[in-house]
Design a protein around this motif. Structure first.
Motif, PDB file in Angstrom:
ATOM      1  N   GLN A 101       0.831  -1.207   0.000  1.00  0.00           N
ATOM      2  CA  GLN A 101       0.000   0.000   0.000  1.00  0.00           C
ATOM      3  C   GLN A 101       0.862   1.252   0.000  1.00  0.00           C
ATOM      4  O   GLN A 101       0.610   2.212  -0.724  1.00  0.00           O
ATOM      5  CB  GLN A 101      -0.925  -0.015   1.222  1.00  0.00           C
ATOM      6  CG  GLN A 101      -1.755   1.258   1.406  1.00  0.00           C
ATOM      7  CD  GLN A 101      -1.095   2.268   2.333  1.00  0.00           C
ATOM      8  OE1 GLN A 101      -0.408   1.875   3.293  1.00  0.00           O
ATOM      9  NE2 GLN A 101      -1.261   3.534   2.057  1.00  0.00           N
ATOM     10  N   GLN A 104       2.485   1.873  -3.448  1.00  0.00           N
ATOM     11  CA  GLN A 104       1.538   2.435  -4.408  1.00  0.00           C
ATOM     12  C   GLN A 104       1.253   3.910  -4.119  1.00  0.00           C
ATOM     13  O   GLN A 104       1.156   4.739  -5.028  1.00  0.00           O
ATOM     14  CB  GLN A 104       0.242   1.635  -4.401  1.00  0.00           C
ATOM     15  CG  GLN A 104       0.390   0.227  -4.943  1.00  0.00           C
ATOM     16  CD  GLN A 104      -0.913  -0.543  -4.901  1.00  0.00           C
ATOM     17  OE1 GLN A 104      -1.778  -0.354  -5.746  1.00  0.00           O
ATOM     18  NE2 GLN A 104      -1.056  -1.390  -3.887  1.00  0.00           N
ATOM     19  N   SER A 105       1.121   4.244  -2.841  1.00  0.00           N
ATOM     20  CA  SER A 105       0.896   5.642  -2.467  1.00  0.00           C
ATOM     21  C   SER A 105       2.088   6.503  -2.875  1.00  0.00           C
ATOM     22  O   SER A 105       1.922   7.612  -3.395  1.00  0.00           O
ATOM     23  CB  SER A 105       0.666   5.754  -0.956  1.00  0.00           C
ATOM     24  OG  SER A 105      -0.487   5.062  -0.568  1.00  0.00           O
ATOM     25  N   THR A 180      -3.618   2.770  -9.211  1.00  0.00           N
ATOM     26  CA  THR A 180      -2.304   2.130  -9.140  1.00  0.00           C
ATOM     27  C   THR A 180      -2.467   0.625  -8.991  1.00  0.00           C
ATOM     28  O   THR A 180      -3.530   0.137  -8.579  1.00  0.00           O
ATOM     29  CB  THR A 180      -1.489   2.636  -7.930  1.00  0.00           C
ATOM     30  OG1 THR A 180      -2.177   2.275  -6.724  1.00  0.00           O
ATOM     31  CG2 THR A 180      -1.291   4.134  -7.983  1.00  0.00           C
ATOM     32  N   ARG A 181      -1.395  -0.107  -9.315  1.00  0.00           N
ATOM     33  CA  ARG A 181      -1.382  -1.545  -9.049  1.00  0.00           C
ATOM     34  C   ARG A 181       0.064  -2.025  -8.928  1.00  0.00           C
ATOM     35  O   ARG A 181       0.979  -1.473  -9.561  1.00  0.00           O
ATOM     36  CB  ARG A 181      -2.102  -2.333 -10.133  1.00  0.00           C
ATOM     37  CG  ARG A 181      -1.404  -2.356 -11.489  1.00  0.00           C
ATOM     38  CD  ARG A 181      -2.041  -3.377 -12.391  1.00  0.00           C
ATOM     39  NE  ARG A 181      -1.378  -3.437 -13.687  1.00  0.00           N
ATOM     40  CZ  ARG A 181      -1.562  -4.408 -14.579  1.00  0.00           C
ATOM     41  NH1 ARG A 181      -2.397  -5.397 -14.301  1.00  0.00           N
ATOM     42  NH2 ARG A 181      -0.934  -4.386 -15.731  1.00  0.00           N
ATOM     43  N   ILE A 182       0.264  -3.048  -8.118  1.00  0.00           N
ATOM     44  CA  ILE A 182       1.572  -3.683  -7.951  1.00  0.00           C
ATOM     45  C   ILE A 182       1.726  -4.756  -9.019  1.00  0.00           C
ATOM     46  O   ILE A 182       0.828  -5.577  -9.221  1.00  0.00           O
ATOM     47  CB  ILE A 182       1.680  -4.329  -6.557  1.00  0.00           C
ATOM     48  CG1 ILE A 182       1.760  -3.264  -5.461  1.00  0.00           C
ATOM     49  CG2 ILE A 182       2.892  -5.258  -6.484  1.00  0.00           C
ATOM     50  CD1 ILE A 182       3.105  -2.609  -5.311  1.00  0.00           C
ATOM     51  N   SER A 185       6.890  -7.565  -6.453  1.00  0.00           N
ATOM     52  CA  SER A 185       7.415  -7.012  -5.203  1.00  0.00           C
ATOM     53  C   SER A 185       8.184  -8.044  -4.407  1.00  0.00           C
ATOM     54  O   SER A 185       8.048  -9.249  -4.606  1.00  0.00           O
ATOM     55  CB  SER A 185       6.264  -6.469  -4.341  1.00  0.00           C
ATOM     56  OG  SER A 185       5.416  -7.524  -3.927  1.00  0.00           O
ATOM     57  N   VAL A 192       5.499  -0.698  -9.575  1.00  0.00           N
ATOM     58  CA  VAL A 192       4.150  -0.148  -9.484  1.00  0.00           C
ATOM     59  C   VAL A 192       3.768   0.554 -10.781  1.00  0.00           C
ATOM     60  O   VAL A 192       4.559   1.319 -11.339  1.00  0.00           O
ATOM     61  CB  VAL A 192       4.041   0.868  -8.324  1.00  0.00           C
ATOM     62  CG1 VAL A 192       2.606   1.365  -8.184  1.00  0.00           C
ATOM     63  CG2 VAL A 192       4.530   0.255  -7.017  1.00  0.00           C
ATOM     64  N   GLU A 193       2.566   0.279 -11.259  1.00  0.00           N
ATOM     65  CA  GLU A 193       2.030   0.992 -12.412  1.00  0.00           C
ATOM     66  C   GLU A 193       1.042   2.041 -11.919  1.00  0.00           C
ATOM     67  O   GLU A 193       0.234   1.771 -11.029  1.00  0.00           O
ATOM     68  CB  GLU A 193       1.329   0.033 -13.369  1.00  0.00           C
ATOM     69  CG  GLU A 193       2.275  -0.895 -14.111  1.00  0.00           C
ATOM     70  CD  GLU A 193       1.585  -1.726 -15.161  1.00  0.00           C
ATOM     71  OE1 GLU A 193       0.324  -1.723 -15.203  1.00  0.00           O
ATOM     72  OE2 GLU A 193       2.283  -2.390 -15.956  1.00  0.00           O
ATOM     73  N   VAL A 194       1.130   3.246 -12.496  1.00  0.00           N
ATOM     74  CA  VAL A 194       0.227   4.336 -12.134  1.00  0.00           C
ATOM     75  C   VAL A 194      -0.456   4.836 -13.406  1.00  0.00           C
ATOM     76  O   VAL A 194       0.211   5.331 -14.329  1.00  0.00           O
ATOM     77  CB  VAL A 194       0.981   5.512 -11.475  1.00  0.00           C
ATOM     78  CG1 VAL A 194      -0.012   6.554 -10.955  1.00  0.00           C
ATOM     79  CG2 VAL A 194       1.877   5.026 -10.353  1.00  0.00           C
ATOM     80  N   THR A 219       5.319   3.304 -15.124  1.00  0.00           N
ATOM     81  CA  THR A 219       5.813   2.160 -14.357  1.00  0.00           C
ATOM     82  C   THR A 219       7.052   2.589 -13.587  1.00  0.00           C
ATOM     83  O   THR A 219       8.013   3.078 -14.181  1.00  0.00           O
ATOM     84  CB  THR A 219       6.168   0.970 -15.265  1.00  0.00           C
ATOM     85  OG1 THR A 219       4.989   0.537 -15.956  1.00  0.00           O
ATOM     86  CG2 THR A 219       6.718  -0.194 -14.439  1.00  0.00           C
ATOM     87  N   ARG A 269      -3.184   4.972  -1.340  1.00  0.00           N
ATOM     88  CA  ARG A 269      -3.842   3.783  -1.862  1.00  0.00           C
ATOM     89  C   ARG A 269      -4.559   3.078  -0.741  1.00  0.00           C
ATOM     90  O   ARG A 269      -4.032   2.938   0.335  1.00  0.00           O
ATOM     91  CB  ARG A 269      -2.807   2.849  -2.505  1.00  0.00           C
ATOM     92  CG  ARG A 269      -3.440   1.590  -3.113  1.00  0.00           C
ATOM     93  CD  ARG A 269      -4.289   1.947  -4.305  1.00  0.00           C
ATOM     94  NE  ARG A 269      -4.890   0.760  -4.911  1.00  0.00           N
ATOM     95  CZ  ARG A 269      -6.115   0.297  -4.586  1.00  0.00           C
ATOM     96  NH1 ARG A 269      -6.831   0.904  -3.675  1.00  0.00           N
ATOM     97  NH2 ARG A 269      -6.612  -0.756  -5.185  1.00  0.00           N
TER      98      ARG A 269
END
Length: 269
Positions: A101, A104-105, A180-182, A185, A192-194, A219, A269
């Motif tokens: 989290q 992503q933030s 966003t998504r992981i 990791s 992370v994609e935004v 990315t 996130r």
């Protein structure tokens, strides 16, 4: 942006419907002249993208100790409910949680910083890079961006050669994360994609580079260092872009006031 290949920091293809007269003054542009203007802006942005891509070449792939969370679920778009960070460095949120989290933030807020108008000012740009880039990569980012933000590049987006905004105009460069998504990791790394929407241009009467909208996906490969997430590499591709609506294009005065009156957010996130 380019024709779909991955690139570093830039903007995606933009299609803007301008009913009637040009919203920033001047005669109504024909489809051919609008196309030429778009090609010019895209060409300039590609130069910047290529410069950052050269600095961020990295053949390493993100660690996959944890399975990527690519498959949508019922909670994919739901907020986590975690309290946003309360500290900032150079106006950029810091102190993110050491988990998915938090990564992503961090990526969402870093996308905003790297897409801001402050990036066109050398001193402010270096401050931003030192705040969001992992220490070992700061120097290479600074060198590549110094070569990209040239007087010719500044003039191509409507600014003066030294990067200042011409009198009577408002320069707009904003990035707004949509989600966003992981994608990979480990305990101390994350990819992370935004998904973002962006604004870029010069608002003002008779502007030849009016503010346009674009959609793109960034990315970021992040690493946990010195108690926070920092960027190791940063790439970007166009889209996914929605079908443009029939909204009336704002006037130069409306756009200038909106930029001055509406502040940004801290993303969590």
């Amino acid at each position: 942006m380019s024709t779909g290949d991955e690139h570093d920091y830039g903007t995606g293809e933009t299609r803007t419907r301008l009913p009637g007269a040009d919203p920033y003054g001047g005669a109504r542009r024909t489809a051919r002249s609008s196309s030429r203007s778009l090609v010019t802006v895209v060409g300039v942005v590609v130069l910047l993208i290529a410069a950052i891509a050269f600095a961020n070449r990295d053949d390493d792939t993100p660690s996959s100790n944890k399975p990527p969370t690519n498959t949508p679920t019922t909670s994919t778009t739901a907020p986590t409910g975690e309290t946003p960070v309360t500290t900032k460095s150079t106006g950029i949120p810091t102190g993110f949680a050491h988990n998915a989290q938090g990564a992503q933030s961090a990526a969402a807020n870093y996308a905003v910083a790297l897409g801001s108008a402050e990036m066109f000012d050398k001193a402010k740009r270096d401050e931003i890079l030192r705040a969001v880039i992992t220490p070992s990569r700061v120097q290479s980012f600074e060198a590549s961006l110094d070569q990209a933000y040239t007087p010719d590049f500044n003039k191509s987006v409507g600014l003066s050669a030294d990067g200042t905004t011409p009198k009577g105009y408002t320069f707009v460069s904003r990035t707004s994360p949509i989600g966003t998504r992981i994608t990979g990791s480990s305990s101390d790394t994350a990819s992370v994609e935004v998904w973002c929407s962006g604004l870029l241009g010069l608002a003002g009467e008779n502007s030849t580079t009016p503010v346009t909208n674009s959609w793109f996906t960034i990315t970021m490969k992040l690493e946990w260092t010195a108690g926070d997430w920092k960027i190791v590499t940063h790439t970007q591709k166009e889209g996914p872009a929605p079908v443009p609506g029939d909204d009336r294009a704002a006037s130069a005065d409306e756009m200038s006031k909106a930029v001055e009156e509406y502040g940004g957010f801290t993303y969590a996130r």
